[in-house]
Write an enzyme that holds these catalytic residues in place. Structure first.
Site, short mmCIF file in Angstrom:
data_model
loop_
_atom_site.label_atom_id
_atom_site.label_comp_id
_atom_site.label_asym_id
_atom_site.label_seq_id
_atom_site.Cartn_x
_atom_site.Cartn_y
_atom_site.Cartn_z
N ARG A 131 -2.13 3.49 0.17
CA ARG A 131 -2.81 4.78 0.09
C ARG A 131 -3.63 5.01 1.36
NH1 ARG A 131 0.21 6.32 -3.14
NH2 ARG A 131 -0.16 6.95 -5.28
N HIS A 174 4.39 10.59 3.45
CA HIS A 174 4.30 10.04 2.08
C HIS A 174 5.70 10.08 1.44
CE1 HIS A 174 1.39 9.19 -1.44
NE2 HIS A 174 2.60 8.74 -1.75
P1 NDP Z 1 0.63 -3.17 -8.57
O1 NDP Z 1 -0.45 -2.72 -9.47
O2 NDP Z 1 1.85 -3.79 -9.17
O3 NDP Z 1 0.07 -4.21 -7.50
C1 NDP Z 1 -1.14 -4.02 -6.83
C2 NDP Z 1 -1.43 -5.24 -6.01
O4 NDP Z 1 -2.62 -5.00 -5.24
C3 NDP Z 1 -1.69 -6.51 -6.84
O5 NDP Z 1 -1.15 -7.63 -6.21
C4 NDP Z 1 -3.22 -6.57 -6.85
O6 NDP Z 1 -3.77 -7.85 -6.98
C5 NDP Z 1 -3.52 -6.07 -5.46
N1 NDP Z 1 -4.91 -5.60 -5.38
C6 NDP Z 1 -5.49 -4.58 -6.04
N2 NDP Z 1 -6.79 -4.48 -5.71
C7 NDP Z 1 -7.03 -5.47 -4.82
C8 NDP Z 1 -8.17 -5.89 -4.12
N3 NDP Z 1 -9.35 -5.28 -4.28
N4 NDP Z 1 -8.06 -6.94 -3.31
C9 NDP Z 1 -6.87 -7.60 -3.17
N5 NDP Z 1 -5.74 -7.24 -3.80
C10 NDP Z 1 -5.82 -6.19 -4.62
O7 NDP Z 1 1.03 -1.89 -7.69
P2 NDP Z 1 2.42 -1.56 -6.99
O8 NDP Z 1 2.85 -2.73 -6.20
O9 NDP Z 1 3.37 -1.00 -7.99
O10 NDP Z 1 1.99 -0.34 -6.05
C11 NDP Z 1 1.00 -0.51 -5.05
C12 NDP Z 1 0.59 0.85 -4.50
O11 NDP Z 1 1.61 1.40 -3.67
C13 NDP Z 1 0.35 1.95 -5.52
O12 NDP Z 1 -0.90 1.81 -6.16
C14 NDP Z 1 0.43 3.21 -4.67
O13 NDP Z 1 -0.85 3.50 -4.14
C15 NDP Z 1 1.35 2.80 -3.53
N6 NDP Z 1 2.61 3.54 -3.58
C16 NDP Z 1 2.97 4.29 -2.49
C17 NDP Z 1 4.16 4.97 -2.47
C18 NDP Z 1 4.59 5.72 -1.26
O14 NDP Z 1 5.63 6.40 -1.30
N7 NDP Z 1 3.88 5.62 -0.15
C19 NDP Z 1 5.08 4.94 -3.62
C20 NDP Z 1 4.62 4.10 -4.68
C21 NDP Z 1 3.43 3.45 -4.66
P3 NDP Z 1 -3.53 -8.73 -8.31
O15 NDP Z 1 -2.10 -9.23 -8.17
O16 NDP Z 1 -4.53 -9.81 -8.20
O17 NDP Z 1 -3.72 -7.81 -9.47
C1 OXD Z 2 3.37 6.73 -6.03
C2 OXD Z 2 3.51 7.48 -4.80
O1 OXD Z 2 2.27 6.27 -6.32
O2 OXD Z 2 4.49 8.22 -4.66
O3 OXD Z 2 4.38 6.56 -6.73
O4 OXD Z 2 2.70 7.36 -3.89
#
Ligand code: NDP
Ligand code: OXD
Length: 320
Positions: A235, A283
């Site tokens: 993000r 995005h």
């Molecule tokens: P998940 O919830 O599966 O994974 C999130 C990961 O981030 C976990 O490993 C979590 O740690 C880690 N995390 C969260 N907070 C912290 C922190 N404060 N410090 C360290 N690690 C942290 O999410 P996804 O993998 O499914 O998606 C990740 C992000 O990708 C989404 O939230 C979205 O913002 C973005 N996204 C972007 C898209 C795009 O087109 N650009 C499309 C889809 C998603 P832990 O394992 O310990 O819980």
């Molecule tokens: C999502 C994105 O969160 O598109 O799926 O960013």
């Protein structure tokens, strides 16, 4: 008249995709598509489900009988931080096609920087024949992935197939075969080893502004690429764009690939557009496939109505 089984759809997605997907989605169940002007003043009481992406702010007041909120994307900051939500389960979108698309984008960016694609494209425009050497191999480059969730873990696996040395960082320590992982406390060791930093973190109160000058200064200098590279598809709220620009201009960073921005769309005035070692996508790293989204919602509703637990429920306290 209230719709007791209805699904309310409020998706700021490409309209034609939503309309097409709704032709076959949710058979036998009323659907209230808020993108259809005919539904503008519609009574939403009674409707138990809503599927939303950046919904109308009044939606949660109007749909006061909701039982489950479905996010139209994997990220949920678009609802958690923007509205006072009712105390209901929020289910995020987890889907093979979205995960595959994200890994394609991440691998593409890492290879782009490994193979000097931006510099070669520049030379091509100038009709210059000049080979860059030495040519580092993927195995010489350490990619550090921040966020080892659904997307991070898949990206790690595919980066390894390409031969990169991959390490990972997450809030809690994750075990991934063949990958050195670090928990929140291991951030210095993680950054100090990283040549290409890949951001796949959700935006939460803890991750806002995380990718800043102080963090870039802790990345490894003098690795196989010379200078570290920053790649972000998590993000934009997690990055400080003024610091990215300054780091690129000062040579703290050697390049960047950015899919997400503090403000979207990225302003035409942003200096990022003009930097020739930066690759920008709008995005678009991993679009949600609307038909897949509706199938996922149908599956979760079926679970919910048969008394099974919902999957992919967001931890509201953690913010993801
Ligand atoms: P998940 O919830 O599966 O994974 C999130 C990961 O981030 C976990 O490993 C979590 O740690 C880690 N995390 C969260 N907070 C912290 C922190 N404060 N410090 C360290 N690690 C942290 O999410 P996804 O993998 O499914 O998606 C990740 C992000 O990708 C989404 O939230 C979205 O913002 C973005 N996204 C972007 C898209 C795009 O087109 N650009 C499309 C889809 C998603 P832990 O394992 O310990 O819980
Ligand atoms: C999502 C994105 O969160 O598109 O799926 O960013």
């Amino acid at each position: 008249m209230p719709d007791q089984n209805a699904v309310v759809i409020d998706l700021k997605f490409a309209r034609s995709g939503v309309v097409e997907a709704l032709k076959t989605a949710f058979p036998g169940r009323p659907v209230i598509d808020m993108g259809d002007p005919a539904n503008a003043g519609r009574d939403l009481s009674g409707a138990p489900y809503a599927v939303v992406w950046k919904p109308d702010p009044s939606l949660f007041d109007r749909a006061r009988d909701l039982k489950v909120i479905f996010s139209g994307g994997a990220g949920v900051d678009h609802i958690l931080s923007a509205y006072t939500l009712p105390d209901l389960p929020v289910v995020r979108f987890v889907d093979r096609s979205l995960t595959d698309r994200m890994s394609e984008w991440v691998v593409l960016q890492c290879l782009t920087h490994l193979r000097g694609v931006l510099a070669y494209a520049r030379q091509q425009r100038e009709r210059v024949w000049n080979e860059f050497s030495p040519q580092p191999e993927a195995r010489d480059v350490t990619v550090g992935v921040m966020g080892l969730g659904v997307l991070g873990e898949d990206a790690v696996r595919k980066l390894k197939v390409m031969g990169f040395d991959v390490i990972g960082w997450s809030r809690r320590k994750r075990e991934i075969d063949g990958v050195e992982t670090f928990d929140a406390g291991g951030i210095d060791a993680f950054l100090g080893r990283t040549d290409i930093l890949v951001g796949l973190l959700p935006l939460t109160p803890d991750t806002g502004g995380l990718y800043n000058a102080a963090l870039f200064a802790r990345l490894r200098q003098g690795g196989a690429l010379g200078k570290p590279v920053f790649v972000n598809a998590g993000r934009g709220g997690s990055q400080v764009e003024a610091d990215i620009v300054a780091a690129l201009q000062k040579g703290v960073l050697g390049g960047a690939s950015l899919d997400v921005f503090e403000q979207e769309p990225l302003s035409p005035e942003s200096p990022l557009w003009g930097l020739d070692n930066v690759l920008i996508t709008p995005h678009a790293a991993a679009a949600s496939d609307v038909s897949a989204l509706f199938r996922h919602v149908e599956r979760q509703i079926a679970r919910f109505e048969s008394g099974e637990s919902l999957e992919h429920v967001v931890n509201r306290a953690a913010g993801y």
